[in-house]
Design a protein around this motif. Structure first.
Motif, PDB file in Angstrom:
ATOM      1  N   VAL A  12     101.982 -26.294  39.169  1.00 60.88           N
ATOM      2  CA  VAL A  12     102.297 -26.190  40.778  1.00 60.88           C
ATOM      3  C   VAL A  12     101.455 -26.921  41.616  1.00 60.88           C
ATOM      4  CG1 VAL A  12     103.061 -23.724  40.586  1.00 60.88           C
ATOM      5  CG2 VAL A  12     100.750 -24.118  41.380  1.00 60.88           C
ATOM      6  N   HIS A  13     102.030 -27.241  42.574  1.00 59.73           N
ATOM      7  CA  HIS A  13     101.101 -27.984  43.665  1.00 59.73           C
ATOM      8  C   HIS A  13     100.125 -27.091  44.067  1.00 59.73           C
ATOM      9  CE1 HIS A  13      99.836 -30.128  47.208  1.00 59.73           C
ATOM     10  NE2 HIS A  13     100.501 -31.462  46.800  1.00 59.73           N
ATOM     11  N   ALA A  14      98.770 -27.748  44.369  1.00 61.40           N
ATOM     12  CA  ALA A  14      97.851 -26.839  44.762  1.00 61.40           C
ATOM     13  C   ALA A  14      97.951 -26.356  46.163  1.00 61.40           C
ATOM     14  CB  ALA A  14      96.486 -27.828  45.091  1.00 61.40           C
ATOM     15  N   ALA A  15      98.846 -26.789  47.115  1.00 57.17           N
ATOM     16  CA  ALA A  15      99.240 -26.200  48.403  1.00 57.17           C
ATOM     17  C   ALA A  15     100.145 -24.838  48.063  1.00 57.17           C
ATOM     18  CB  ALA A  15     100.095 -26.963  49.208  1.00 57.17           C
ATOM     19  N   ASP A  16     100.516 -24.650  46.845  1.00 55.53           N
ATOM     20  CA  ASP A  16     101.400 -23.353  46.419  1.00 55.53           C
ATOM     21  C   ASP A  16     100.446 -22.252  45.681  1.00 55.53           C
ATOM     22  OD1 ASP A  16     103.797 -24.201  47.872  1.00 55.53           O
ATOM     23  OD2 ASP A  16     104.252 -25.664  46.175  1.00 55.53           O
ATOM     24  N   ALA A  17      99.244 -22.652  45.657  1.00 62.30           N
ATOM     25  CA  ALA A  17      98.515 -21.668  44.910  1.00 62.30           C
ATOM     26  C   ALA A  17      97.251 -21.110  45.447  1.00 62.30           C
ATOM     27  CB  ALA A  17      97.892 -22.398  43.808  1.00 62.30           C
ATOM     28  N   VAL A  18      96.997 -19.784  45.321  1.00 64.42           N
ATOM     29  CA  VAL A  18      95.507 -19.226  45.986  1.00 64.42           C
ATOM     30  C   VAL A  18      95.317 -18.558  44.795  1.00 64.42           C
ATOM     31  CG1 VAL A  18      94.619 -17.435  47.350  1.00 64.42           C
ATOM     32  CG2 VAL A  18      96.675 -18.649  48.278  1.00 64.42           C
ATOM     33  N   MET A  19      93.812 -18.957  44.682  1.00 68.75           N
ATOM     34  CA  MET A  19      92.901 -18.514  43.499  1.00 68.75           C
ATOM     35  C   MET A  19      91.686 -17.965  43.937  1.00 68.75           C
ATOM     36  SD  MET A  19      93.721 -21.785  41.053  1.00 68.75           S
ATOM     37  CE  MET A  19      93.057 -21.348  39.429  1.00 68.75           C
TER      38      MET A  19
END
Length: 56
Positions: free
Chosen positions: A47-54
């Motif tokens: 996924v693109h980093a804009a679509d992830a929360v970690m």
């Protein structure tokens, strides 16, 4: 250059169809160009980093 390793225990990602996946992070890798490869509960997502929360 610093080689920093981050450890995350949980992630939430948004897939292109709008589906939200969240759960325990088995492992993850980051790539140049803001791409993340995240394995959650045995399934690997790119996924693109804009679509992830970690979360740590």
């Amino acid at each position: 250059m610093f080689d920093t390793t981050f450890t995350y225990s949980w992630a939430q990602i948004k897939l292109p169809d709008g589906t939200i996946i969240e759960g325990k992070v088995d492992n993850w890798t980051d790539y140049e160009g803001d791409q993340l490869q995240i394995t959650i509960d045995g399934t690997t997502y790119l996924v693109h980093a804009a679509d992830a929360v970690m979360k740590t």
